[in-house]
Design an enzyme around this catalytic site. Structure first.
Site, PDB file in Angstrom:
ATOM      1  N   GLN A   1      -3.942   5.613  -7.239  1.00 10.39           N
ATOM      2  CA  GLN A   1      -4.290   4.591  -6.261  1.00 10.39           C
ATOM      3  C   GLN A   1      -4.419   3.226  -6.920  1.00 10.39           C
ATOM      4  O   GLN A   1      -4.998   3.096  -7.997  1.00 10.39           O
ATOM      5  CB  GLN A   1      -5.607   4.950  -5.564  1.00 10.39           C
TER       6      GLN A   1
ATOM      7  N   GLU B   1       2.330  19.164  -6.937  1.00 10.18           N
ATOM      8  CA  GLU B   1       2.884  17.799  -7.023  1.00 10.18           C
ATOM      9  C   GLU B   1       4.350  17.870  -7.422  1.00 10.18           C
ATOM     10  O   GLU B   1       4.730  18.673  -8.286  1.00 10.18           O
ATOM     11  CB  GLU B   1       2.090  16.977  -8.041  1.00 10.18           C
TER      12      GLU B   1
ATOM     13  N   ASN C   1      -2.564  14.748   0.686  1.00 17.75           N
ATOM     14  CA  ASN C   1      -2.526  13.299   0.437  1.00 17.75           C
ATOM     15  C   ASN C   1      -1.088  12.873   0.151  1.00 17.75           C
ATOM     16  O   ASN C   1      -0.740  12.523  -0.980  1.00 17.75           O
ATOM     17  CB  ASN C   1      -3.443  12.954  -0.742  1.00 17.75           C
TER      18      ASN C   1
ATOM     19  N   CYS D   1      -1.701   7.146   4.483  1.00 22.55           N
ATOM     20  CA  CYS D   1      -1.606   5.694   4.327  1.00 22.55           C
ATOM     21  C   CYS D   1      -0.762   5.082   5.430  1.00 22.55           C
ATOM     22  O   CYS D   1      -0.679   3.863   5.545  1.00 22.55           O
ATOM     23  CB  CYS D   1      -1.020   5.335   2.965  1.00 22.55           C
TER      24      CYS D   1
ATOM     25  N   GLU E   1      -6.251   3.622   4.297  1.00 20.56           N
ATOM     26  CA  GLU E   1      -6.104   5.071   4.217  1.00 20.56           C
ATOM     27  C   GLU E   1      -6.956   5.692   5.320  1.00 20.56           C
ATOM     28  O   GLU E   1      -8.167   5.426   5.401  1.00 20.56           O
ATOM     29  CB  GLU E   1      -6.566   5.588   2.855  1.00 20.56           C
TER      30      GLU E   1
END
Length: 430
Positions: free
Chosen positions: A249, A299, A349, A377, A423
């Site tokens: 971030q 990921e 996320n 986002c 967010e």
């Protein structure tokens, strides 16, 4: 964060285009990268007054600030109100769509779940730990102007403008942007180690050649020409290693506020298994690891997974495992054979594109997941489709046979002051 940002500044990309140059100067990498000039200019040109439209007589620097940070002219409390109304519209749309699907929502005229006020960012100016700059022709004709693009491709008036008025860029980043004009690796190294740029105290200097506006390490490897191969950031008492292509971030102090709230909303305890989808360098999972039984992270960026594993080992955290690969490939395989009796909480996320349908289906059809936190986002985009798929009635045709989730609470977090973005954390349960 501000101190780390100025002292840990890292230059990680110098793109060489045929007759133009582009340089990325950053302390931390992230997904919040610059958009193509044409798309960004067209997008902001359509915004209402007070949300990015330049005033008559504005300087080029002010026009750039209006494009990159369209709320910068508003007092911060008014910015938060604008963002609150935007998130309210997102939930109004979601409520209407859920009603169309026959989902029983709140009383007529109300939202599908409570919406709390926007949580403000602890830092509003100079909060970015990563900045992207281009080197191209400026309004005055200077071919080596360092800044950001203003204009449209259609009008053929794109110029590179200095970022002096862009409030979210730290002063140290602006300083580097105005000085880093060398185009060769040896000159860059000399400039930042013994030349005028030495005062920026770079810890790492990366070089990348590319004919594209943006590309990954796999497409064109980052070449370390000075300093450490990674940069480090402290967050919630932990130290995180970040590779050039890994997500972190851009607002560190804001991220701390966000992750603390995620931990509280998850209601995870010592018996809980935490599923961290799109985990990046492992920030969410590792920050909650001491409160749960186990963390499983997924990921797509392999370098980020290497960072996550290193971060776990360095911080003495042993109850985490991280999987590299596309979530739509890894997660279904992981959950289809899930037999663990411990409570399973999922945190998602993703990038602005949202999560793949197969990820939604895997979560929806896993009975062990009773609580889900979706951090978006861009909730007005593809994430809305994800929300509907999570909450719609069972649909065997789409293989959504699991019990539907219901939205419980929405909390916006302002990690991007002076922009229209934030967010949104949406809590689902069933």
């Amino acid at each position: 964060m501000a101190l780390c940002c100025t002292l840990s500044l890292m230059c990680r990309r110098l793109r060489q285009l045929l007759s133009t140059q582009c340089v990325l100067l950053s302390s931390l990498p992230g997904r919040d990268c610059g958009l193509l000039a044409e798309k960004r200019a067209e997008k902001w040109k359509k915004r209402k007054a007070g949300e990015g439209c330049s005033l008559p007589g504005s300087s080029w620097e002010e026009r750039l600030a209006d494009a990159a940070t369209p709320l910068w002219r508003l007092p911060y409390q008014e910015q938060l109100q604008v963002k609150y109304e935007n998130q309210r519209k997102v939930l109004q749309t979601l409520t209407s769509r859920l009603q169309e699907l026959g989902v029983d929502v709140q009383k007529p005229g109300e939202l599908c779940c409570p919406l709390r006020p926007v949580v403000p960012s602890p830092i509003t100016n100079g909060y970015r730990n990563k900045s992207t700059f281009s080197v191209n022709q400026g309004p005055d004709g200077n071919p080596k102007t360092v800044g950001l693009y203003v204009g449209t491709g259609r009008a053929r008036n794109i110029v590179c403008v200095r970022a002096d008025h862009v409030k979210n860029v730290p002063p140290k980043h602006k300083q580097v942007a105005q000085e880093a004009l060398a185009t060769q690796k040896a000159l860059l190294k000399e400039f930042f180690t013994s030349g005028p740029g030495a005062g920026c105290a770079l810890t790492s200097l990366y070089f990348q050649e590319s004919t594209m506006t943006r590309c990954s390490h796999e497409q064109s490897p980052f070449q370390l020409i000075y300093g450490e191969p990674h940069i480090f950031e402290d967050l919630l008492g932990l130290k995180f290693r970040i590779s050039p292509d890994a997500f972190f971030q851009v607002n560190t102090s804001g991220a701390e506020t966000l992750y603390q709230a995620v931990g509280e909303l998850s209601q995870a305890d010592r018996d809980t298994v935490l599923l961290d989808v799109c985990c990046g360098t492992g920030t969410i999972g590792l920050s909650l690891a001491r409160h749960v039984s186990k963390v499983i992270g997924i990921e797509i960026v392999e370098k980020a997974i290497e960072d996550a594993r290193w971060n776990a080992a360095f911080n003495g955290i042993s109850n985490c495992e991280f999987h590299s690969g596309k979530a739509e490939a890894v997660l279904p395989q992981l959950l289809c054979s899930w037999e663990d009796t411990r409570p399973l909480v999922a945190v998602v996320n993703p990038s602005r594109a949202g999560i793949h349908y197969r990820v939604v289906r895997a979560i929806r059809n896993c009975k062990a997941i009773r609580r889900l936190l979706y951090i978006s986002c861009k909730p007005e985009g593809e994430a809305t489709r994800n929300f509907l798929e999570l909450c719609c009635p069972p649909d065997p045709g789409k293989k959504l046979v699991g019990e539907p989730f219901a939205p419980v609470l929405a909390i916006p977090f302002d990690l991007f002051p002076h922009t229209v973005h934030c967010e949104l954390v949406l809590l689902f349960s069933r």
